[in-house]
Design a protein around this motif. Structure first.
Motif, short mmCIF file in Angstrom:
data_model
loop_
_atom_site.label_atom_id
_atom_site.label_comp_id
_atom_site.label_asym_id
_atom_site.label_seq_id
_atom_site.Cartn_x
_atom_site.Cartn_y
_atom_site.Cartn_z
N ALA A 14 0.84 -1.19 0.00
CA ALA A 14 0.00 0.00 0.00
C ALA A 14 0.88 1.24 0.00
CB ALA A 14 -0.92 0.00 1.21
N GLY A 15 0.49 2.20 -0.83
CA GLY A 15 1.27 3.41 -1.00
C GLY A 15 2.25 3.35 -2.14
N GLY A 16 2.43 2.18 -2.70
CA GLY A 16 3.37 1.99 -3.79
C GLY A 16 2.81 2.38 -5.14
N SER A 17 3.62 2.14 -6.16
CA SER A 17 3.25 2.54 -7.52
C SER A 17 3.50 1.39 -8.50
CB SER A 17 4.08 3.75 -7.97
OG SER A 17 3.85 4.85 -7.14
N LEU A 18 2.73 1.40 -9.57
CA LEU A 18 2.92 0.50 -10.69
C LEU A 18 2.57 1.23 -11.97
CD1 LEU A 18 1.29 -2.86 -9.48
CD2 LEU A 18 3.71 -2.48 -9.92
N ARG A 19 3.18 0.81 -13.06
CA ARG A 19 2.82 1.34 -14.38
C ARG A 19 2.40 0.19 -15.26
NH1 ARG A 19 6.31 3.87 -19.35
NH2 ARG A 19 4.83 5.50 -19.97
N LEU A 20 1.15 0.23 -15.68
CA LEU A 20 0.62 -0.78 -16.58
C LEU A 20 0.78 -0.34 -18.03
CD1 LEU A 20 -2.72 -1.73 -14.78
CD2 LEU A 20 -0.39 -2.53 -14.31
N SER A 21 0.99 -1.31 -18.89
CA SER A 21 1.07 -1.05 -20.33
C SER A 21 0.11 -1.96 -21.07
CB SER A 21 2.49 -1.30 -20.85
OG SER A 21 3.43 -0.47 -20.23
N CYS A 22 -0.38 -1.50 -22.18
CA CYS A 22 -1.21 -2.32 -23.06
C CYS A 22 -0.73 -2.11 -24.48
CB CYS A 22 -2.68 -1.94 -22.92
SG CYS A 22 -3.76 -2.84 -24.06
N ALA A 23 -0.03 -3.08 -24.99
CA ALA A 23 0.46 -3.02 -26.37
C ALA A 23 -0.63 -3.54 -27.30
CB ALA A 23 1.72 -3.86 -26.51
N THR A 24 -0.92 -2.79 -28.34
CA THR A 24 -2.00 -3.18 -29.24
C THR A 24 -1.55 -3.19 -30.69
OG1 THR A 24 -2.95 -1.04 -29.84
CG2 THR A 24 -3.55 -1.92 -27.67
N SER A 25 -2.30 -3.91 -31.50
CA SER A 25 -2.17 -3.83 -32.94
C SER A 25 -3.48 -4.30 -33.54
CB SER A 25 -1.01 -4.69 -33.45
OG SER A 25 -1.22 -6.05 -33.18
N GLY A 26 -3.76 -3.83 -34.73
CA GLY A 26 -4.96 -4.27 -35.44
C GLY A 26 -6.26 -3.66 -34.98
N ILE A 27 -6.21 -2.60 -34.15
CA ILE A 27 -7.46 -2.02 -33.65
C ILE A 27 -7.62 -0.55 -34.06
CG2 ILE A 27 -7.47 -3.58 -31.66
CD1 ILE A 27 -6.81 -1.09 -29.92
N PHE A 28 -6.77 -0.08 -34.96
CA PHE A 28 -6.84 1.34 -35.37
C PHE A 28 -6.74 2.22 -34.14
CE2 PHE A 28 -7.60 0.22 -39.68
CZ PHE A 28 -8.44 -0.89 -39.65
N PHE A 29 -5.72 1.98 -33.37
CA PHE A 29 -5.55 2.56 -32.03
C PHE A 29 -5.75 4.07 -32.02
CE2 PHE A 29 -3.90 2.35 -27.73
CZ PHE A 29 -3.25 3.56 -27.54
N LYS A 30 -5.12 4.79 -32.93
CA LYS A 30 -5.14 6.25 -32.82
C LYS A 30 -6.53 6.82 -33.03
CE LYS A 30 -3.74 7.34 -37.58
NZ LYS A 30 -2.71 8.03 -38.40
N HIS A 31 -7.43 6.02 -33.55
CA HIS A 31 -8.80 6.47 -33.79
C HIS A 31 -9.76 6.06 -32.67
CE1 HIS A 31 -7.64 7.68 -37.77
NE2 HIS A 31 -7.20 6.46 -38.05
N GLN A 32 -9.23 5.38 -31.67
CA GLN A 32 -10.08 4.81 -30.63
C GLN A 32 -10.02 5.61 -29.33
OE1 GLN A 32 -12.02 2.37 -31.22
NE2 GLN A 32 -11.12 1.14 -32.86
N THR A 33 -11.16 5.72 -28.65
CA THR A 33 -11.13 6.05 -27.23
C THR A 33 -10.80 4.76 -26.50
OG1 THR A 33 -12.71 7.86 -27.40
CG2 THR A 33 -12.50 6.79 -25.25
N MET A 34 -9.79 4.82 -25.63
CA MET A 34 -9.30 3.63 -24.94
C MET A 34 -9.59 3.73 -23.46
SD MET A 34 -8.00 1.72 -27.27
CE MET A 34 -7.24 0.50 -26.18
N GLY A 35 -9.70 2.58 -22.85
CA GLY A 35 -9.98 2.55 -21.42
C GLY A 35 -9.22 1.46 -20.69
N TRP A 36 -8.98 1.72 -19.42
CA TRP A 36 -8.50 0.68 -18.49
C TRP A 36 -9.69 0.27 -17.63
CZ3 TRP A 36 -4.18 -2.07 -18.56
CH2 TRP A 36 -3.07 -1.56 -19.24
N TYR A 37 -9.88 -1.01 -17.53
CA TYR A 37 -10.95 -1.58 -16.75
C TYR A 37 -10.31 -2.48 -15.68
CZ TYR A 37 -13.75 -0.44 -20.92
OH TYR A 37 -14.37 0.19 -21.98
N ARG A 38 -11.07 -2.77 -14.64
CA ARG A 38 -10.57 -3.72 -13.65
C ARG A 38 -11.71 -4.55 -13.10
NH1 ARG A 38 -8.91 0.42 -8.68
NH2 ARG A 38 -11.04 0.90 -7.98
N GLN A 39 -11.33 -5.73 -12.63
CA GLN A 39 -12.31 -6.63 -12.02
C GLN A 39 -11.69 -7.29 -10.82
OE1 GLN A 39 -13.90 -9.72 -14.61
NE2 GLN A 39 -15.76 -9.84 -13.37
#
Length: 115
Positions: A14-39
């Protein structure tokens, strides 16, 4: 072919940090609104943060001021910088477009915050 690969999760105190990454291809990324979800176990998947094509961002109230979403349209990569992590942030984190597409869900990356 569509690829979304989440990475960067782990076990942190608790109190720490992390950096998540999501590498994509084939989704026309620059044209998309993107989101991070969690469960978290026993809960519904929820949207945590989003970023549109002009980098306007939105956050779930619980993470405002602690999480920062960003994007790199050159490499088609989505990021989530998480700071001041709390045990309640423990979940599997996923990236997807907005609105989410069922066929874009992948395995996610586990974030576990210990108290």
């Amino acid at each position: 072919q569509v690829h979304l690969v989440e990475s960067g999760g782990g076990l942190v105190q608790a109190g720490g940090s992390l950096r998540l990454s999501c590498a994509t291809s084939g989704i026309f990324f620059k044209h998309q609104t993107m989101g991070w979800y969690r469960q978290a176990p026993g809960t519904e998947r929820e949207l945590v943060a989003s970023i549109n094509q002009i980098s306007t961002t939105n956050y779930k109230d619980e993470v405002k001021g602690r999480f920062t979403i960003s994007r790199d349209d050159v490499t088609s990569t989505l990021y989530l910088q998480m700071s001041s992590l709390k045990p309640e942030d423990t979940a599997v984190y996923y990236c997807n477009v907005l609105p989410a597409r069922d066929d874009f869900w992948r395995q996610g990356t586990q974030v576990t915050v210990s108290s």
